[in-house]
Design an enzyme around this catalytic site. Structure first.
Site, short mmCIF file in Angstrom:
data_model
loop_
_atom_site.label_atom_id
_atom_site.label_comp_id
_atom_site.label_asym_id
_atom_site.label_seq_id
_atom_site.Cartn_x
_atom_site.Cartn_y
_atom_site.Cartn_z
N LYS A 13 0.83 -1.22 0.00
CA LYS A 13 0.00 0.00 0.00
C LYS A 13 0.87 1.26 0.00
CE LYS A 13 -1.90 -1.03 3.95
NZ LYS A 13 -1.21 -2.29 4.27
N ARG A 88 -9.39 1.20 8.85
CA ARG A 88 -8.96 -0.17 9.13
C ARG A 88 -10.04 -0.94 9.87
NH1 ARG A 88 -3.18 0.65 8.92
NH2 ARG A 88 -2.15 -1.36 9.12
N ARG A 123 11.80 -5.75 4.62
CA ARG A 123 11.57 -4.31 4.42
C ARG A 123 12.59 -3.48 5.21
NH1 ARG A 123 5.85 -1.80 5.42
NH2 ARG A 123 6.03 -2.84 7.42
N ARG A 156 11.62 -1.73 10.87
CA ARG A 156 10.55 -1.35 11.78
C ARG A 156 10.43 -2.36 12.92
NH1 ARG A 156 5.39 0.25 8.14
NH2 ARG A 156 4.33 -0.98 9.73
N ARG A 167 -0.28 -9.17 13.15
CA ARG A 167 -0.85 -8.10 12.31
C ARG A 167 -1.73 -8.70 11.21
NH1 ARG A 167 4.41 -5.28 10.51
NH2 ARG A 167 3.09 -3.98 9.21
#
Ligand code: AP5
Length: 211
Positions: A13, A88, A123, A156, A167
């Site tokens: 996203k 969300r 990431r 992160r 998540r």
């Protein structure tokens, strides 16, 4: 244009939102980015949000709705925006309705769960400008520093394998129902996330009528 990017954590996203925002000349509003900035600066919002984010849970609706209401009141939102990571929950989507925000399109990026873990574990984010990379799929030039601002890349804290799984579970339980919510309004477009960022961009631009 007012656009929502929907999809599981790590579906891409943020990556696609940044590209489309540049092309369309509108800002991207990411509640995740705003919350991480608040945590970094140890603001009262950051202190309240930190424990939820580190466990992979959603931050309470009232907190994120307040953040978004304030952000949408800023003048750079006058000509449209991309919402990345909001809404969300159904309650957050209903809050947008109450604010009389008329969304034009919802881009729903689909990537299978097994791919998500690989994407998030690899990431890396720039500690300066927040640009996103991937160690294998989208590396920076030297693998350590940001191509844009030269600052160091970091991982992160919520990209640890056990937090990623949590998540994902939260996404399926609380966020996935939004697909039906927006499909019923006729504004949802499905985009299957591809192996290459550019290929997903091509499908996304087509879905938005920007190509
Ligand atoms: P947030 O920051 O919104 O995280 P998220 O939704 O979990 O999404 P991510 O940022 O992890 O992934 P993404 O889909 O943007 O993927 P990306 O482009 O980076 O939220 C974090 C937390 O904040 C939440 O868990 C929650 O606690 C809280 N929060 C935020 N908003 C909230 C709200 N509204 N309500 C309540 N709580 C809220 O891509 C991932 C990786 O894959 C990157 O490395 C990228 O380079 C790579 N990649 C991207 N596209 C491709 C491709 N096509 N092929 C290969 N690799 C790719």
């Amino acid at each position: 244009m007012k656009i929502i990017f929907l999809g599981a954590p790590g579906a891409g996203k943020g990556t696609q939102a940044e590209i489309v925002a540049q092309k369309a000349g509108i800002p991207t509003i990411s509640t995740g980015v705003i919350l991480r900035e608040a945590i970094k600066n140890k603001t009262p919002l950051g202190v309240s949000a930190q424990s939820y984010i580190e466990k992979g849970q959603l931050v309470p609706d009232e907190l994120v709705i307040d953040i978004l209401t304030e952000r949408l009141s800023q003048s750079d939102c006058d000509n449209g925006y991309i919402l990345d990571g909001f809404p969300r929950t159904i309650a957050q989507a209903e809050a947008l309705d109450k604010m009389n925000v008329n969304i034009d399109k919802v881009v729903n990026i689909y990537v299978p769960d097994e791919k998500i873990v690989e994407r998030l574990a690899g990431r890396r984010s720039c500690s300066g400008c927040g640009a996103t990379y991937h160690v294998a799929y989208n590396p920076s030039k030297d693998g350590v520093h940001c191509n844009n601002c030269g600052k160091e890349l970091t991982q992160r804290s919520d990209d640890k394998p056990e937090t990623i799984l949590n998540r994902l579970a939260v996404y399926h339980e609380q966020t996935a129902p939004l697909e039906e919510f927006y499909r019923n309004r006729g504004i949802l477009c499905d985009v299957v996330g591809q192996e290459e960022v550019a290929d997903t961009t091509s499908l996304t631009l087509k879905a938005l009528g920007l190509k």
